[in-house]
Design a protein around this motif. Structure first.
Motif, mmCIF file in Angstrom:
data_model
loop_
_atom_site.group_PDB
_atom_site.id
_atom_site.type_symbol
_atom_site.label_atom_id
_atom_site.label_comp_id
_atom_site.label_asym_id
_atom_site.label_seq_id
_atom_site.Cartn_x
_atom_site.Cartn_y
_atom_site.Cartn_z
ATOM 1 N N PHE A 66 35.384 -1.865 -2.628
ATOM 2 C CA PHE A 66 35.915 -3.005 -3.216
ATOM 3 C C PHE A 66 36.891 -2.696 -3.791
ATOM 4 C CE2 PHE A 66 31.359 -4.810 -3.651
ATOM 5 C CZ PHE A 66 30.493 -3.780 -2.983
ATOM 6 N N VAL A 67 38.042 -3.674 -3.832
ATOM 7 C CA VAL A 67 39.203 -3.805 -4.423
ATOM 8 C C VAL A 67 39.403 -4.079 -5.811
ATOM 9 C CG1 VAL A 67 41.610 -4.188 -4.037
ATOM 10 C CG2 VAL A 67 40.296 -3.790 -2.413
ATOM 11 N N ALA A 68 39.305 -3.221 -6.711
ATOM 12 C CA ALA A 68 39.417 -3.437 -8.254
ATOM 13 C C ALA A 68 40.799 -3.606 -8.823
ATOM 14 C CB ALA A 68 38.613 -2.014 -8.659
ATOM 15 N N GLY A 69 41.096 -4.704 -9.410
ATOM 16 C CA GLY A 69 42.302 -4.998 -9.753
ATOM 17 C C GLY A 69 42.038 -5.708 -11.115
ATOM 18 N N THR A 70 43.023 -6.710 -11.540
ATOM 19 C CA THR A 70 42.760 -7.240 -12.691
ATOM 20 C C THR A 70 41.567 -7.963 -13.349
ATOM 21 O OG1 THR A 70 43.740 -9.133 -12.359
ATOM 22 C CG2 THR A 70 45.573 -7.569 -12.669
ATOM 23 N N SER A 71 40.714 -8.228 -12.176
ATOM 24 C CA SER A 71 39.433 -8.785 -12.523
ATOM 25 C C SER A 71 38.562 -8.066 -13.138
ATOM 26 C CB SER A 71 38.881 -9.616 -11.282
ATOM 27 O OG SER A 71 39.834 -10.111 -10.617
ATOM 28 N N SER A 72 39.003 -6.534 -12.927
ATOM 29 C CA SER A 72 37.717 -5.752 -13.382
ATOM 30 C C SER A 72 38.414 -4.377 -14.266
ATOM 31 C CB SER A 72 36.874 -5.105 -12.309
ATOM 32 O OG SER A 72 37.724 -4.366 -11.067
ATOM 33 N N ILE A 73 38.365 -3.333 -13.179
ATOM 34 C CA ILE A 73 39.028 -2.007 -14.054
ATOM 35 C C ILE A 73 40.338 -2.114 -14.572
ATOM 36 C CG2 ILE A 73 36.998 -0.725 -12.710
ATOM 37 C CD1 ILE A 73 39.268 0.533 -11.099
ATOM 38 N N LEU A 74 41.236 -2.850 -13.906
ATOM 39 C CA LEU A 74 42.546 -2.686 -14.340
ATOM 40 C C LEU A 74 42.935 -4.135 -15.129
ATOM 41 C CD1 LEU A 74 43.954 -1.140 -10.879
ATOM 42 C CD2 LEU A 74 44.269 -0.261 -13.340
ATOM 43 N N ALA A 75 41.908 -4.694 -15.690
ATOM 44 C CA ALA A 75 42.288 -5.683 -16.675
ATOM 45 C C ALA A 75 43.220 -5.207 -17.669
ATOM 46 C CB ALA A 75 41.234 -6.108 -17.598
ATOM 47 N N PRO A 76 44.279 -5.650 -18.157
ATOM 48 C CA PRO A 76 45.176 -5.121 -19.313
ATOM 49 C C PRO A 76 44.400 -4.733 -20.665
ATOM 50 C CG PRO A 76 46.128 -7.292 -18.417
ATOM 51 C CD PRO A 76 44.650 -6.978 -17.852
ATOM 52 N N GLY A 77 44.927 -3.648 -21.023
ATOM 53 C CA GLY A 77 44.446 -3.551 -22.431
ATOM 54 C C GLY A 77 43.055 -2.914 -22.571
ATOM 55 N N LYS A 78 42.290 -2.567 -21.406
ATOM 56 C CA LYS A 78 40.956 -2.046 -21.329
ATOM 57 C C LYS A 78 41.146 -0.602 -21.119
ATOM 58 C CE LYS A 78 38.256 -5.544 -21.827
ATOM 59 N NZ LYS A 78 37.916 -6.502 -20.748
ATOM 60 N N ASP A 79 39.884 0.296 -21.340
ATOM 61 C CA ASP A 79 39.981 1.661 -20.932
ATOM 62 C C ASP A 79 39.558 1.897 -19.538
ATOM 63 O OD1 ASP A 79 39.125 4.532 -22.742
ATOM 64 O OD2 ASP A 79 38.372 4.374 -20.669
ATOM 65 N N LEU A 80 40.377 2.517 -18.809
ATOM 66 C CA LEU A 80 40.227 2.712 -17.246
ATOM 67 C C LEU A 80 38.961 3.281 -16.996
ATOM 68 C CD1 LEU A 80 41.632 2.140 -14.583
ATOM 69 C CD2 LEU A 80 42.906 4.219 -14.914
ATOM 70 N N ALA A 81 38.794 4.524 -17.814
ATOM 71 C CA ALA A 81 37.437 5.275 -17.579
ATOM 72 C C ALA A 81 36.318 4.571 -17.943
ATOM 73 C CB ALA A 81 37.703 6.640 -18.064
ATOM 74 N N VAL A 82 36.393 3.890 -19.106
ATOM 75 C CA VAL A 82 34.898 3.185 -19.253
ATOM 76 C C VAL A 82 34.827 2.087 -18.206
ATOM 77 C CG1 VAL A 82 33.973 1.637 -21.100
ATOM 78 C CG2 VAL A 82 35.259 3.821 -21.601
ATOM 79 N N GLU A 83 35.658 1.298 -18.171
ATOM 80 C CA GLU A 83 35.742 0.193 -16.773
ATOM 81 C C GLU A 83 35.162 0.715 -15.610
ATOM 82 O OE1 GLU A 83 36.063 -3.074 -18.190
ATOM 83 O OE2 GLU A 83 35.996 -1.861 -20.027
ATOM 84 N N THR A 84 35.786 1.740 -15.272
ATOM 85 C CA THR A 84 35.494 2.578 -13.792
ATOM 86 C C THR A 84 34.023 2.704 -13.777
ATOM 87 O OG1 THR A 84 37.768 2.983 -13.485
ATOM 88 C CG2 THR A 84 36.409 3.966 -12.161
ATOM 89 N N LYS A 85 33.707 3.358 -14.717
ATOM 90 C CA LYS A 85 32.348 3.819 -14.749
ATOM 91 C C LYS A 85 31.179 2.690 -14.825
ATOM 92 C CE LYS A 85 33.060 8.334 -17.143
ATOM 93 N NZ LYS A 85 33.296 8.795 -18.486
ATOM 94 N N LYS A 86 31.477 1.666 -15.399
ATOM 95 C CA LYS A 86 30.922 0.170 -15.527
ATOM 96 C C LYS A 86 30.750 -0.378 -14.212
ATOM 97 C CE LYS A 86 31.875 -3.350 -18.064
ATOM 98 N NZ LYS A 86 32.738 -3.867 -19.210
ATOM 99 N N PHE A 87 31.774 -0.093 -13.425
ATOM 100 C CA PHE A 87 32.229 -0.681 -12.266
ATOM 101 C C PHE A 87 31.145 0.001 -11.368
ATOM 102 C CE2 PHE A 87 34.324 -1.712 -8.071
ATOM 103 C CZ PHE A 87 34.594 -3.306 -8.311
ATOM 104 N N ARG A 88 31.164 1.463 -11.379
ATOM 105 C CA ARG A 88 30.350 2.322 -10.227
ATOM 106 C C ARG A 88 28.959 1.477 -10.362
ATOM 107 N NH1 ARG A 88 32.485 5.083 -6.590
ATOM 108 N NH2 ARG A 88 33.850 6.857 -7.494
ATOM 109 N N GLU A 89 28.595 1.367 -11.501
ATOM 110 C CA GLU A 89 27.158 1.169 -11.762
ATOM 111 C C GLU A 89 26.880 -0.446 -11.024
ATOM 112 O OE1 GLU A 89 25.855 1.183 -16.030
ATOM 113 O OE2 GLU A 89 26.581 3.342 -16.044
ATOM 114 N N VAL A 90 27.767 -1.243 -11.011
ATOM 115 C CA VAL A 90 27.592 -2.456 -10.477
ATOM 116 C C VAL A 90 27.512 -2.348 -9.150
ATOM 117 C CG1 VAL A 90 28.569 -4.965 -10.250
ATOM 118 C CG2 VAL A 90 28.681 -3.700 -12.282
#
Ligand code: DX5
Ligand code: ZN
Length: 221
Positions: free
Chosen positions: A195-219
């Protein structure tokens, strides 16, 4: 096997890239997605050969080099490639698809064939033995921040079916473009592996990268 994450580095904060690479290493990110655009095949410029070299020196995470360039067969040799790197070329970008895939193999890297949303899956049939992965573009290539082309979800499902029916279930499917948390779950259900994760998920501006990545991993588990 759980889904793999390939963060789209063109969406990262370049001034803090070293910090983000350490985060990706700690979270055992599988690939780094590197978009290479030539201003002709797609109307944009992004990353290039020196950037690939710099990333190889900076991290052991394999690269997932997405070539959105015309005549990739003339340019493959400009890139430094490591054995675990993926290189994707677009079906639409060359008259010599098989020769170019073979050249990537000869260079010791893994092959991926990318298909634009309008390109039918039947073009895969005669190059299945040459593929390690298929990249299903879920937006038209060129820019981050676009909306998914809805029928590409069913295309992922049909691609998975084609690979299974032909005995190529080991060939991975990557989804690229608007891979939001919501779309990623649907893409996972359809059969996507990377899964290419960009601005739609883990690299959305202003978000915590580690938190978003862990969330993405679960999905995509
Ligand atoms: C194009 C790129 C983009 C992008 C992904 O090949 O890989 O699709 O960076 O990020 P978003 O989530 O903005 O589509
Ligand atoms: Zn890409």
């Amino acid at each position: 096997m759980s889904g793999k994450i390939s963060p789209s580095i063109m969406c990262a904060d370049f001034c803090n890239l070293g910090r983000d690479l350490r985060t990706f290493e700690e979270l055992r990110i599988e690939y780094l997605h590197i978009d290479i655009m030539d201003g002709t095949f797609v109307p944009n410029y992004t990353l290039g050969t020196d950037f690939v070299k710099a990333l190889h020196a900076a991290t052991d995470i394999p690269l997932d080099i997405h070539l959105m360039i015309d005549e990739p067969e003339r340019k493959i040799d400009w890139f430094e490639l490591n054995p675990n790197d993926y290189v994707s070329i677009h079906y639409e970008s060359t008259r010599h698809v098989q020769r170019t895939l073979q050249r990537i193999k000869d260079r010791g890297a893994k092959t991926m064939l990318a298909l634009n949303p309008a390109t039918p899956l039947c073009v895969l049939e005669d190059v299945l033995p040459d593929l390690d992965a298929v990249l299903i573009m879920t937006v038209n290539p060129g820019f981050a921040g676009q909306k998914i082309v809805p029928q590409t979800l069913d295309k992922i499902k049909r691609c998975k079916k084609l690979l299974n029916e032909r005995g190529y279930e080991h060939v991975e499917i990557e989804a690229d473009g608007n891979v939001s948390f919501e779309n990623a779950a649907k893409m996972r259900a359809a059969g996507a592996d990377i899964f290419v994760a960009g601005t739609s998920s883990i690299l959305a501006p202003g978000k915590d990268l580690a938190v978003e990545t862990k969330k993405f991993r679960e999905v995509i588990a």
